[in-house]
Design a protein around this motif. Sequence first.
Motif, PDB file in Angstrom:
ATOM      1  N   SER A  21     103.451  41.801  68.524  1.00  0.00           N
ATOM      2  CA  SER A  21     103.079  41.155  69.780  1.00  0.00           C
ATOM      3  C   SER A  21     103.592  42.017  70.934  1.00  0.00           C
ATOM      4  O   SER A  21     104.784  42.033  71.237  1.00  0.00           O
ATOM      5  CB  SER A  21     103.701  39.758  69.815  1.00  0.00           C
TER       6      SER A  21
ATOM      7  N   GLN B 200      96.025  45.959  72.784  1.00  0.00           N
ATOM      8  CA  GLN B 200      95.588  44.729  72.097  1.00  0.00           C
ATOM      9  C   GLN B 200      94.911  45.061  70.769  1.00  0.00           C
ATOM     10  O   GLN B 200      95.077  44.347  69.781  1.00  0.00           O
ATOM     11  CB  GLN B 200      94.615  43.966  72.991  1.00  0.00           C
TER      12      GLN B 200
ATOM     13  N   ILE C  13      99.447  39.378  77.967  1.00  0.00           N
ATOM     14  CA  ILE C  13      99.163  40.749  78.403  1.00  0.00           C
ATOM     15  C   ILE C  13      98.298  40.709  79.659  1.00  0.00           C
ATOM     16  O   ILE C  13      98.565  41.398  80.646  1.00  0.00           O
ATOM     17  CB  ILE C  13      98.441  41.543  77.294  1.00  0.00           C
ATOM     18  N   LEU C  14      97.282  39.855  79.638  1.00  0.00           N
ATOM     19  CA  LEU C  14      96.376  39.806  80.788  1.00  0.00           C
ATOM     20  C   LEU C  14      97.118  39.354  82.041  1.00  0.00           C
ATOM     21  O   LEU C  14      96.846  39.823  83.142  1.00  0.00           O
ATOM     22  CB  LEU C  14      95.202  38.867  80.480  1.00  0.00           C
TER      23      LEU C  14
ATOM     24  N   ILE D 199     107.679  36.934  78.570  1.00  0.00           N
ATOM     25  CA  ILE D 199     107.995  37.528  77.280  1.00  0.00           C
ATOM     26  C   ILE D 199     108.856  36.577  76.472  1.00  0.00           C
ATOM     27  O   ILE D 199     108.652  36.384  75.270  1.00  0.00           O
ATOM     28  CB  ILE D 199     108.717  38.872  77.475  1.00  0.00           C
TER      29      ILE D 199
ATOM     30  N   THR E  49      99.460  36.033  72.893  1.00  0.00           N
ATOM     31  CA  THR E  49      99.876  37.397  73.211  1.00  0.00           C
ATOM     32  C   THR E  49      98.895  38.055  74.168  1.00  0.00           C
ATOM     33  O   THR E  49      99.272  38.624  75.185  1.00  0.00           O
ATOM     34  CB  THR E  49      99.955  38.231  71.923  1.00  0.00           C
ATOM     35  N   ILE E  50      97.605  37.901  73.850  1.00  0.00           N
ATOM     36  CA  ILE E  50      96.600  38.526  74.715  1.00  0.00           C
ATOM     37  C   ILE E  50      96.617  37.879  76.094  1.00  0.00           C
ATOM     38  O   ILE E  50      96.547  38.559  77.117  1.00  0.00           O
ATOM     39  CB  ILE E  50      95.215  38.436  74.043  1.00  0.00           C
TER      40      ILE E  50
ATOM     41  N   MET F  53      97.498  45.782  68.368  1.00  0.00           N
ATOM     42  CA  MET F  53      98.210  44.552  68.038  1.00  0.00           C
ATOM     43  C   MET F  53      97.454  43.787  66.958  1.00  0.00           C
ATOM     44  O   MET F  53      98.031  43.314  65.985  1.00  0.00           O
ATOM     45  CB  MET F  53      98.362  43.688  69.276  1.00  0.00           C
TER      46      MET F  53
ATOM     47  N   PRO G  43      96.310  48.664  78.247  1.00  0.00           N
ATOM     48  CA  PRO G  43      96.552  47.364  77.592  1.00  0.00           C
ATOM     49  C   PRO G  43      95.465  46.967  76.605  1.00  0.00           C
ATOM     50  O   PRO G  43      95.750  46.331  75.591  1.00  0.00           O
ATOM     51  CB  PRO G  43      96.578  46.391  78.764  1.00  0.00           C
TER      52      PRO G  43
ATOM     53  N   VAL H   4      99.471  33.578  67.012  1.00  0.00           N
ATOM     54  CA  VAL H   4     100.296  34.583  67.695  1.00  0.00           C
ATOM     55  C   VAL H   4      99.426  35.431  68.628  1.00  0.00           C
ATOM     56  O   VAL H   4      99.794  35.707  69.768  1.00  0.00           O
ATOM     57  CB  VAL H   4     101.007  35.492  66.671  1.00  0.00           C
ATOM     58  N   ALA H   5      98.239  35.804  68.119  1.00  0.00           N
ATOM     59  CA  ALA H   5      97.425  36.785  68.846  1.00  0.00           C
ATOM     60  C   ALA H   5      96.910  36.222  70.167  1.00  0.00           C
ATOM     61  O   ALA H   5      96.937  36.905  71.187  1.00  0.00           O
ATOM     62  CB  ALA H   5      96.265  37.242  67.969  1.00  0.00           C
TER      63      ALA H   5
ATOM     64  N   LEU I 247     106.857  33.813  74.864  1.00  0.00           N
ATOM     65  CA  LEU I 247     106.126  34.295  73.693  1.00  0.00           C
ATOM     66  C   LEU I 247     107.086  34.539  72.524  1.00  0.00           C
ATOM     67  O   LEU I 247     106.800  34.207  71.374  1.00  0.00           O
ATOM     68  CB  LEU I 247     105.409  35.596  74.075  1.00  0.00           C
TER      69      LEU I 247
ATOM     70  N   PRO J  98     103.932  42.144  74.230  1.00  0.00           N
ATOM     71  CA  PRO J  98     104.930  41.801  75.250  1.00  0.00           C
ATOM     72  C   PRO J  98     106.314  41.592  74.643  1.00  0.00           C
ATOM     73  O   PRO J  98     107.327  41.961  75.248  1.00  0.00           O
ATOM     74  CB  PRO J  98     104.388  40.515  75.863  1.00  0.00           C
ATOM     75  N   VAL J  99     106.372  41.007  73.452  1.00  0.00           N
ATOM     76  CA  VAL J  99     107.678  40.808  72.824  1.00  0.00           C
ATOM     77  C   VAL J  99     108.277  42.163  72.447  1.00  0.00           C
ATOM     78  O   VAL J  99     109.489  42.365  72.527  1.00  0.00           O
ATOM     79  CB  VAL J  99     107.561  39.886  71.595  1.00  0.00           C
TER      80      VAL J  99
ATOM     81  N   ASP K 298      99.965  42.477  82.878  1.00  0.00           N
ATOM     82  CA  ASP K 298      99.671  43.901  82.920  1.00  0.00           C
ATOM     83  C   ASP K 298      98.549  44.241  83.891  1.00  0.00           C
ATOM     84  O   ASP K 298      97.969  45.297  83.822  1.00  0.00           O
ATOM     85  CB  ASP K 298      99.318  44.411  81.510  1.00  0.00           C
TER      86      ASP K 298
ATOM     87  N   LEU L  24      98.649  42.899  63.201  1.00  0.00           N
ATOM     88  CA  LEU L  24      98.804  41.536  62.680  1.00  0.00           C
ATOM     89  C   LEU L  24      98.004  41.363  61.397  1.00  0.00           C
ATOM     90  O   LEU L  24      98.432  40.656  60.479  1.00  0.00           O
ATOM     91  CB  LEU L  24      98.347  40.515  63.726  1.00  0.00           C
TER      92      LEU L  24
ATOM     93  N   TYR M 154     110.592  43.657  74.790  1.00  0.00           N
ATOM     94  CA  TYR M 154     111.988  43.238  74.610  1.00  0.00           C
ATOM     95  C   TYR M 154     112.740  44.085  73.600  1.00  0.00           C
ATOM     96  O   TYR M 154     113.829  44.561  73.838  1.00  0.00           O
ATOM     97  CB  TYR M 154     111.989  41.818  74.050  1.00  0.00           C
TER      98      TYR M 154
END
Lengths: 400, 589
Positions: free
Chosen positions: B397, B340, A170-171, A100, A166-167, B343, B336, A162-163, A103, B399-400, A174, B347, B403
């Motif tokens: 995002s 996505q 996640i993979l 995290i 991020t994906i 997400m 998840p 960013v995307a 990212l 995962p962020v 998670d 964005l 936080y």
Amino acid sequence: MTEDRQVRAAKNPDETHHLSFSQIPHDALTRADRPATIVAPSAGPSAPRFQTDPLTRVRELPHRYILAALAVGALFATTACGGPFPQSTLHPAGDLGFEIDRLFRLILWLAGGVFVVVESLLIYVAIRYRARPGQPPPARVHGHTLLEISWTLAPAVILIMVAVPTIQTILRTDGPAPAGALEVSVIGHQWWWEYRYAESGVVTANELHVPVGRPVVLSMTSADVIHSFWAPRLGGKRDVIQGRTNRLRFTPDSVGVFLGQCAEFCGESHANMGLQVVVEDSAAFEAWIAAQQQAPLPPDSLSPAAREGLEAYRRIRDPASNTCIICHAIQGVSGGLMGPNLTHLGSRSRIAGDMIPNTAEGLARWLRDPITAKPGSKMPNVGLDESEIAALVAYLQSLR
Amino acid sequence: MATTAATVGQVSHAGHVDDRSFLRKYIFSTDHKIIGIQFLIMSLLFLAMGGALAMMMRWQLGFPGQVMPGAALLPETMAPGGILLPEFYISLVTMHGTFMVFFAIMPLLVGVFGNFLIPLKIGAPDMAFPRLNMMSFWVAVPSGLIMLAGFWAEGGHAGAGWTAYAPLSASPEYSGVSLGQQLWCVSLVVLGLSSMLGAVNYITTVINLRAPGMTWFRLPLSIWALFITAILVLLAIPILAGGAIMLLFDQTIGTHFFKPATGGQVLLWQHLFWFFGHPEVYILILPAMGMVSDIIANGSRKPIFGYESMVFAIMGIGFLGWIVWGHHMFQSGMNPTLGQTFMISTLLIAVPSAIKTFNWLGTMWRGSLHFHVPMLHAVAFVAMFVIGGLSGVFMASTPVDIYIHDTYFIVAHIHYVLFGGSLFALFGAITYWYPKMFGRMMNPFWGKAHFWLTFVFYNLTFFPMHQLGLQGHMRRIYDPTQYEFLQPLQPLNQFITIAALLLFASQAIFALNFILSWFRGTKAEANPWHDNALEWTVPSPPPHGNFAVTPTVYRGPYEYSSPEATEDYLPQNKRLPTDRMPASQPAGD
């Protein structure tokens, strides 16, 4: 400043490695504040007092604009630096936290870049094109198709940057639990945490013990309202919801005590719902499990004071809801399920949602008046007298 | 349809002597301008109250356990001995959010400017349904009073946060609040009725009552934004109202919509609330964007850059706003893959937002920038909206978001959008249209003083909250000092509190300027800002019925510095020799 940092680094060596990200010292926080306070305009602009036509005169404002923007920028910079804050999300101590954090830093740079470019452009435009006397009228431009297309595409490109990571993250984070993971059930209560270890049968509260280097999977649910389990440096945060089981997976990579708390507003004592995750090497963890599996001392090996406390613990009170054994479990003594399991209370460092030190004084304060110690507490004020409190403290401390 | 508008305007109002009684003229008025001003006064009062609630919270966060100045005014059930009770603090958190969102920002943007601007800017004599409009205001007032009454309810006011997450909000046994939470639900249902009445009116008015020549692509962007907003209101508010009724039933008649022990679904509330709540976010920002566009073009003396792309960006934001609600629930344990999807849609909203930002920059580029008070606020809006938008990318995002979810980072973000965005735009808009509302100018010196103090203290208050959040400071906690790990942050908390108190104090300048200018301000001419739109072609304030003769529109509202005109502005209804009369209809386009 360097000296200061060395002292801190000596205290906690794993705090240093992220400082390289930004060389702004810990104290940048206060430093950044200082120029910021100076910026506050002490005198108003000396514009004519009563303007009838707001378009006739243009004041020189930009320099203050710049100062204000600098102050904002300085404050922004502080978010990039670490600090002596044990709860900081910027010091990960587990794989999830690390992912995290990586990212976060990527987005910080991208967003920081966009921030600097756009705000500088805005400040430049505001200064450069302010009206001056005698200048020709601006050209009548209605738009520019190419420009408009390009500033539609440019943010799209940044967003793809960013995307995609991020994906990927996640993979990675998670997925299903790896083999050999430690499974712990977490149950959120108003306002404390219950942990049940599937493989060893250990039941405890507020202090989660896990071994270093081994994946941990938390299966979480709630007994009442929504809570959220959060141990920032390990990276985890997930809502804990009645009627659902949410999972959180992480692998701690360093030994230590990591603080956390409930992150989802859960009522009057939401602020009093702490937790700690004790990460220890596997030998210490096994020893802890073994100790937790021990039965408590039999009554005849207790000290006289503790024996008296056991009596007080068992005493049926009026109303019956004030009776300890209705709500609490102690192996071999009582089996209540409402409150925390007290079988090994003496081994925990804190009580009452991890908010009060587990000392004779702390226990006595809690027993004397739980509602004041933790507003809204589900444990009523039982109306114990001082001798009962002293006896109960002795008994509870014997439960190691 | 324009014929209707024209007929109404000519027959009933042109040259008409206004003989309405005081009650009909100022209290139970059907005049959209008076209703707009009524909404203005109501929501400014709620804004001040919401601010006062925030000051109490800030005092507790900065100086917990210390006697709050002025706390003697509060009853013992809220602050015995001058120290706020934890349960009262939680009501403050809940009510600050509730009042600011539902009773201050939303009515200020939609109720005030939707009412005041739409008929004037499209050249109509009034709203399509003036009596519904009056009803919209007079339903909003009791709604606000019901919400206020909760403070005196037994058991205290609602204490489940402004988002009222079930089951905390659904069961008194969890929250300790029953009557307060029920009043919260009832008030929002009533307020929803008011908003829907307004929305129906705005949509009908914009579609049907545009003056001849006022085609869709000649509408000011403020009207485009208010039109799209009205559609969002009409579709989103019923969902909130439905959810609030279900919540009320859970509390009062024993239903189990949100109680899992008896078969309900906890997350259903979150889905309902955020399916309403995210469009609501855009309800709270789109009208601000529209009015800022009007003001920036005026202050730059240039046409708005990329008018069409601005319109499409408004539509794009309005549409995307419906498919992003899940990003408020990333930590609720959703699949998840679904995460996505949310997400990516989240964005995507950055794209139309960026288009708007760059178009504002493009408008100012090579302009002749006049930093009058509304322009200062509009430029600050752009600067602050950029920060609020960028901090939103962190949350998008997933995962962020693990936080920063439920930390002060979120608090910083929402305030950069709603205060830095909406409220700066509102200060600008109120100053800009004040002469049209009251016939007098607000004092520009005090306007600038207010702007700079607000701008500085606003940033000093909210920017450090990003830092707080990243360092682990949770939202909605009563006493940060009881956590050892938050103690190093306490100086920052105190700094924020002092900045917030100064920010609040600075608003006194605005309040005084607003009140004193009403009586003492310089008399305003019809067009003090040299604007092109139709409302500036009639006297300040406009008479009942607005236009003596229904105006005919020849061009868009942003023709500044046109070479065809002698001045640097060109009113929409000024006929140049090259202009042709529009077809008798505003083209049913």
